[in-house]
Design an enzyme around this catalytic site. Structure first.
Site, PDB file in Angstrom:
ATOM      1  N   ARG A  28       0.740  -1.220  -0.084  1.00 54.49           N
ATOM      2  CA  ARG A  28       0.106   0.008   0.007  1.00 54.49           C
ATOM      3  C   ARG A  28       0.917   1.321   0.019  1.00 54.49           C
ATOM      4  NH1 ARG A  28      -3.922  -0.744   4.603  1.00 54.49           N
ATOM      5  NH2 ARG A  28      -4.845   1.404   3.858  1.00 54.49           N
ATOM      6  N   HIS A  68      -6.141   7.707  11.507  1.00 54.85           N
ATOM      7  CA  HIS A  68      -5.804   6.071  11.476  1.00 54.85           C
ATOM      8  C   HIS A  68      -4.364   5.914  11.458  1.00 54.85           C
ATOM      9  CE1 HIS A  68     -10.154   4.950  10.629  1.00 54.85           C
ATOM     10  NE2 HIS A  68     -10.069   5.253  12.036  1.00 54.85           N
TER      11      HIS A  68
HETATM   12  C1  BV8 Z   1     -11.690   1.568  18.340  1.00 52.13           C
HETATM   13  C2  BV8 Z   1      -6.252   1.670   9.246  1.00 52.13           C
HETATM   14  C3  BV8 Z   1     -11.828   1.591  20.724  1.00 52.13           C
HETATM   15  C4  BV8 Z   1      -5.790   0.219   8.719  1.00 52.13           C
HETATM   16  C5  BV8 Z   1      -8.638   1.477   9.957  1.00 52.13           C
HETATM   17  C6  BV8 Z   1     -19.353  -2.845  16.569  1.00 52.13           C
HETATM   18  C7  BV8 Z   1     -19.924  -1.690  16.512  1.00 52.13           C
HETATM   19  C8  BV8 Z   1     -19.292  -0.345  16.701  1.00 52.13           C
HETATM   20  C9  BV8 Z   1     -18.013  -0.487  16.540  1.00 52.13           C
HETATM   21  C10 BV8 Z   1     -17.375  -1.866  16.547  1.00 52.13           C
HETATM   22  C11 BV8 Z   1     -17.974  -2.910  16.585  1.00 52.13           C
HETATM   23  N1  BV8 Z   1     -17.110  -4.114  16.777  1.00 52.13           N
HETATM   24  C12 BV8 Z   1     -15.739  -3.393  16.673  1.00 52.13           C
HETATM   25  C13 BV8 Z   1     -15.878  -1.953  16.798  1.00 52.13           C
HETATM   26  C14 BV8 Z   1     -14.828  -1.098  16.698  1.00 52.13           C
HETATM   27  C15 BV8 Z   1     -14.134  -1.023  15.212  1.00 52.13           C
HETATM   28  C16 BV8 Z   1     -15.175  -0.921  14.240  1.00 52.13           C
HETATM   29  O1  BV8 Z   1     -15.643   0.017  13.852  1.00 52.13           O
HETATM   30  N2  BV8 Z   1     -15.419  -2.007  13.373  1.00 52.13           N
HETATM   31  C17 BV8 Z   1     -16.295  -1.966  12.431  1.00 52.13           C
HETATM   32  C18 BV8 Z   1     -15.715  -2.808  11.160  1.00 52.13           C
HETATM   33  C19 BV8 Z   1     -17.664  -2.505  12.703  1.00 52.13           C
HETATM   34  N3  BV8 Z   1     -13.370  -0.046  15.345  1.00 52.13           N
HETATM   35  C20 BV8 Z   1     -12.118   0.126  15.758  1.00 52.13           C
HETATM   36  O2  BV8 Z   1     -11.627  -0.958  16.225  1.00 52.13           O
HETATM   37  C21 BV8 Z   1     -11.288   1.490  15.883  1.00 52.13           C
HETATM   38  N4  BV8 Z   1     -10.839   1.620  17.289  1.00 52.13           N
HETATM   39  O3  BV8 Z   1     -13.065   1.293  18.373  1.00 52.13           O
HETATM   40  O4  BV8 Z   1     -11.138   1.563  19.510  1.00 52.13           O
HETATM   41  C22 BV8 Z   1     -10.834   1.633  21.685  1.00 52.13           C
HETATM   42  C23 BV8 Z   1     -11.405   2.482  23.121  1.00 52.13           C
HETATM   43  C24 BV8 Z   1     -10.645   2.576  24.013  1.00 52.13           C
HETATM   44  C25 BV8 Z   1      -9.375   2.139  23.987  1.00 52.13           C
HETATM   45  C26 BV8 Z   1      -8.928   1.424  22.977  1.00 52.13           C
HETATM   46  C27 BV8 Z   1      -9.663   1.067  21.620  1.00 52.13           C
HETATM   47  C28 BV8 Z   1     -10.345   1.562  15.172  1.00 52.13           C
HETATM   48  C29 BV8 Z   1     -10.886   1.597  13.707  1.00 52.13           C
HETATM   49  C30 BV8 Z   1      -9.719   1.996  12.733  1.00 52.13           C
HETATM   50  C31 BV8 Z   1      -9.134   0.609  11.950  1.00 52.13           C
HETATM   51  N5  BV8 Z   1      -8.044   0.966  10.796  1.00 52.13           N
HETATM   52  N6  BV8 Z   1      -7.584   1.869   8.926  1.00 52.13           N
HETATM   53  C32 BV8 Z   1      -5.407   0.400   7.151  1.00 52.13           C
HETATM   54  O5  BV8 Z   1      -5.943   1.399   6.774  1.00 52.13           O
HETATM   55  O6  BV8 Z   1      -4.990  -0.664   6.773  1.00 52.13           O
HETATM   56  S1  BV8 Z   1      -9.989   1.305   9.122  1.00 52.13           S
HETATM   57  C33 BV8 Z   1     -10.172   1.431   7.756  1.00 52.13           C
HETATM   58  O7  BV8 Z   1     -11.549   1.499   7.173  1.00 52.13           O
HETATM   59  C34 BV8 Z   1      -9.509   2.475   6.891  1.00 52.13           C
HETATM   60  O8  BV8 Z   1      -8.971   3.555   7.723  1.00 52.13           O
HETATM   61  C35 BV8 Z   1     -10.725   3.142   5.960  1.00 52.13           C
HETATM   62  O9  BV8 Z   1     -10.428   4.501   5.729  1.00 52.13           O
HETATM   63  C36 BV8 Z   1     -11.526   2.869   7.141  1.00 52.13           C
HETATM   64  C37 BV8 Z   1     -13.036   3.339   6.651  1.00 52.13           C
HETATM   65  O10 BV8 Z   1     -13.437   2.706   5.278  1.00 52.13           O
HETATM   66  P1  BV8 Z   1     -13.789   3.978   4.301  1.00 52.13           P
HETATM   67  O11 BV8 Z   1     -12.593   4.900   4.330  1.00 52.13           O
HETATM   68  O12 BV8 Z   1     -15.134   4.100   4.597  1.00 52.13           O
HETATM   69  O13 BV8 Z   1     -13.445   3.047   2.916  1.00 52.13           O
HETATM   70  P2  BV8 Z   1     -14.639   2.281   2.352  1.00 52.13           P
HETATM   71  O14 BV8 Z   1     -14.128   1.195   1.348  1.00 52.13           O
HETATM   72  O15 BV8 Z   1     -15.410   1.359   3.584  1.00 52.13           O
HETATM   73  O16 BV8 Z   1     -15.785   3.234   1.750  1.00 52.13           O
HETATM   74  C38 BV8 Z   1     -15.348   3.746   0.600  1.00 52.13           C
HETATM   75  C39 BV8 Z   1     -16.252   4.601   0.406  1.00 52.13           C
HETATM   76  O17 BV8 Z   1     -16.092   5.741  -0.784  1.00 52.13           O
HETATM   77  C40 BV8 Z   1     -17.910   4.018  -0.046  1.00 52.13           C
HETATM   78  O18 BV8 Z   1     -18.762   4.688   0.738  1.00 52.13           O
HETATM   79  C41 BV8 Z   1     -18.031   4.265  -1.558  1.00 52.13           C
HETATM   80  O19 BV8 Z   1     -19.208   4.677  -2.223  1.00 52.13           O
HETATM   81  C42 BV8 Z   1     -17.060   5.840  -1.815  1.00 52.13           C
HETATM   82  N7  BV8 Z   1     -16.617   5.921  -3.022  1.00 52.13           N
HETATM   83  C43 BV8 Z   1     -15.786   5.060  -3.882  1.00 52.13           C
HETATM   84  N8  BV8 Z   1     -15.129   5.405  -4.812  1.00 52.13           N
HETATM   85  C44 BV8 Z   1     -15.624   6.993  -4.885  1.00 52.13           C
HETATM   86  C45 BV8 Z   1     -16.261   7.063  -3.640  1.00 52.13           C
HETATM   87  N9  BV8 Z   1     -16.677   8.329  -3.113  1.00 52.13           N
HETATM   88  C46 BV8 Z   1     -16.398   9.579  -4.056  1.00 52.13           C
HETATM   89  N10 BV8 Z   1     -15.770   9.321  -5.035  1.00 52.13           N
HETATM   90  C47 BV8 Z   1     -15.427   8.083  -5.510  1.00 52.13           C
HETATM   91  N11 BV8 Z   1     -14.779   7.804  -6.693  1.00 52.13           N
END
Ligand code: BV8
Length: 225
Positions: A56, A106
């Protein structure tokens, strides 16, 4: 002067050729999240995780900022509004487009982190765990990326700016990952107007006051200019 907080996700870099996470060709499809974006995955197989991020890092270095990144940099440089970009992305396309007031919640591909002492330094293009930390000398090098289960960076600063904003804009994110996916609700509860600019409606699209759907290189300049 209006205070605008802008959240960006993988979608803003899609037209620069950087793959998103959850589209049909999404990055995660080739790797299970559990294998590459968690501390457990890194402990289990550091070579796989470093390979995933090395790929990446190379892709991001080969990419160029697009019209959406440049429009946000123009908005900040114009000085008419106070602009803060909070990006979930780990590429450096916002910086290379000229944005300065920027938080990588992130982490970033271009920084290495020592898992032993917490020291951070500019990442070499190819990283591996046996590289020793320049500060403590231990072979505990990991990408400076926030993995699932880890606390994103500068959250208090982000929430404070969000609640004091005059406008919250979400660009190119699916609204799958928290706490970023919760920002629209935080803004709404603080009475901050919200706008979604995305290719298609996101998970949280119903919470936004307004939305414009289309490719970021079209809808973001149209909004900025
Ligand atoms: C934390 C780094 C707590 C890695 C990333 C259940 C419910 C709620 C939360 C949770 C749960 N179970 C677990 C959790 C917590 C978890 C979470 O949210 N899980 C999800 C899957 C349910 N979150 C965490 O663990 C976070 N930490 O909660 O800590 C805590 C509290 C106290 C103490 C300690 C800890 C940490 C989350 C961070 C993870 N790391 N990234 C890497 O990059 O390799 S996340 C990863 O997903 C990326 O950062 C990415 O940016 C992010 C989100 O994805 P998107 O950016 O939205 O990308 P995606 O492909 O999904 O979507 C793209 C969008 O663009 C689409 O909508 C598409 O339509 C659009 N698009 C496409 N092309 C275009 C476009 N738009 C415009 N123009 C275009 N051309």
């Amino acid at each position: 002067m209006a205070r605008i907080v802008i959240l960006t996700g993988a979608g803003i870099s899609a037209e620069s050729g950087i793959r998103t996470f959850r589209a049909s060709d999404g990055l995660w499809e080739e790797h299970r999240i559990e294998d590459v974006a968690t501390p457990e995955g890194f402990a289990r197989n550091p070579a796989l995780v470093h390979r995933f991020y090395n790929e990446r890092r190379a892709a991001a270095a080969a990419a160029e900022p697009n019209a959406a990144h440049r429009a946000l940099a123009r908005l900040e440089a114009a000085g008419a509004h106070q602009v803060l970009i909070v990006t979930q992305n780990v590429d450096d396309l916002h910086e290379r487009a000229g944005s300065q007031n920027l938080i990588h919640m992130h982490g970033t591909l271009n920084r290495a982190l020592c898992a032993a002492c917490g020291h951070r330094w500019p990442a070499p293009s190819e990283m591996c765990k046996t590289q020793s930390c320049p500060a403590c000398g231990k072979p505990a090098t990991r990408p400076d990326i926030v993995w699932f289960g880890e606390m994103p960076y500068r959250m208090e600063e982000i929430w404070t700016a969000l609640r004091a904003a005059d406008l919250f804009v979400s660009i190119g994110t699916s609204g799958n990952v928290y706490p970023a996916a919760g920002f629209v609700a935080d803004a709404m509860h603080a009475g901050v107007p919200t706008l979604e600019l995305n290719l298609e409606p996101s998970q949280g699209t119903r919470m936004f006051d307004a939305a414009r759907h289309g490719p970021a290189t079209q809808v973001v300049p149209a909004w900025v200019d």
